[in-house]
Design a protein around this motif. Structure first.
Motif, mmCIF file in Angstrom:
data_model
loop_
_atom_site.group_PDB
_atom_site.id
_atom_site.type_symbol
_atom_site.label_atom_id
_atom_site.label_comp_id
_atom_site.label_asym_id
_atom_site.label_seq_id
_atom_site.Cartn_x
_atom_site.Cartn_y
_atom_site.Cartn_z
ATOM 1 N N HIS A 148 0.804 -1.227 0.000
ATOM 2 C CA HIS A 148 0.000 0.000 0.000
ATOM 3 C C HIS A 148 0.837 1.277 0.000
ATOM 4 C CE1 HIS A 148 -3.015 -2.949 0.979
ATOM 5 N NE2 HIS A 148 -2.377 -3.248 2.082
ATOM 6 N N ALA B 142 -7.523 5.469 -1.112
ATOM 7 C CA ALA B 142 -8.218 4.737 -0.046
ATOM 8 C C ALA B 142 -9.021 3.582 -0.624
ATOM 9 C CB ALA B 142 -9.124 5.686 0.740
ATOM 10 N N ALA B 143 -9.685 3.809 -1.744
ATOM 11 C CA ALA B 143 -10.470 2.748 -2.391
ATOM 12 C C ALA B 143 -9.555 1.610 -2.855
ATOM 13 C CB ALA B 143 -11.259 3.316 -3.562
ATOM 14 N N ARG C 32 -8.489 -0.387 0.240
ATOM 15 C CA ARG C 32 -9.598 -1.243 0.687
ATOM 16 C C ARG C 32 -9.738 -2.472 -0.208
ATOM 17 N NH1 ARG C 32 -12.637 3.312 0.393
ATOM 18 N NH2 ARG C 32 -12.422 4.551 2.251
ATOM 19 N N ARG C 33 -9.708 -2.270 -1.524
ATOM 20 C CA ARG C 33 -9.850 -3.404 -2.454
ATOM 21 C C ARG C 33 -8.735 -4.426 -2.254
ATOM 22 N NH1 ARG C 33 -11.370 0.633 -6.207
ATOM 23 N NH2 ARG C 33 -9.283 0.629 -7.114
ATOM 24 N N ILE D 133 -9.369 -6.323 1.060
ATOM 25 C CA ILE D 133 -10.497 -7.248 0.935
ATOM 26 C C ILE D 133 -10.120 -8.437 0.050
ATOM 27 C CG2 ILE D 133 -12.814 -7.499 -0.061
ATOM 28 C CD1 ILE D 133 -13.295 -4.560 0.925
ATOM 29 N N ASP E 243 -6.818 -10.694 2.165
ATOM 30 C CA ASP E 243 -6.874 -10.524 3.613
ATOM 31 C C ASP E 243 -5.590 -11.062 4.256
ATOM 32 O OD1 ASP E 243 -7.776 -10.066 6.130
ATOM 33 O OD2 ASP E 243 -9.481 -11.420 6.019
ATOM 34 N N LEU F 290 -11.440 -4.399 8.376
ATOM 35 C CA LEU F 290 -11.336 -2.957 8.203
ATOM 36 C C LEU F 290 -12.218 -2.234 9.212
ATOM 37 C CD1 LEU F 290 -11.601 -2.825 4.317
ATOM 38 C CD2 LEU F 290 -9.559 -2.462 5.685
ATOM 39 N N ALA G 69 -13.624 1.771 9.816
ATOM 40 C CA ALA G 69 -13.662 3.154 9.338
ATOM 41 C C ALA G 69 -13.387 4.080 10.520
ATOM 42 C CB ALA G 69 -15.016 3.461 8.734
#
Length: 76
Positions: free
Chosen positions: A15, A43-44, A47-48, A51, A54, A61, A63
């Motif tokens: 990341h 951020a998207a 997250r992808r 997910i 993992d 996750l 928020a």
């Protein structure tokens, strides 16, 4: 530079290009890694990736929001 464990670095590495910063809060992190993305698109992507891949069976996750006003104290 030598203060971080290689397993933590391995969690962050995929990341890095999308992160503005990251941290382990508290003593030992308390099991959390806070990541602040460079922007909404970054951020998207983060997250992808999380997910899709993992890191372990216990990860998930959460928020959170940053209060732009910060700590406020009122003396009466």
């Amino acid at each position: 530079p030598a203060a971080c464990h290689p397993r933590i670095e391995a969690l962050i590495q995929p990341h890095r290009r999308d992160l503005a910063t990251w941290m382990l809060p508290g003593a030992g992190g308390g099991g959390f890694i806070f990541m602040l993305a460079r922007d909404e698109q970054a951020a998207a992507r983060i997250r992808r990736r999380i997910i899709r891949r993992d890191p372990n069976a216990h990860s998930r996750l959460f928020a959170f929001e940053i209060d732009p006003t910060g700590l406020q104290i009122q003396v009466t």
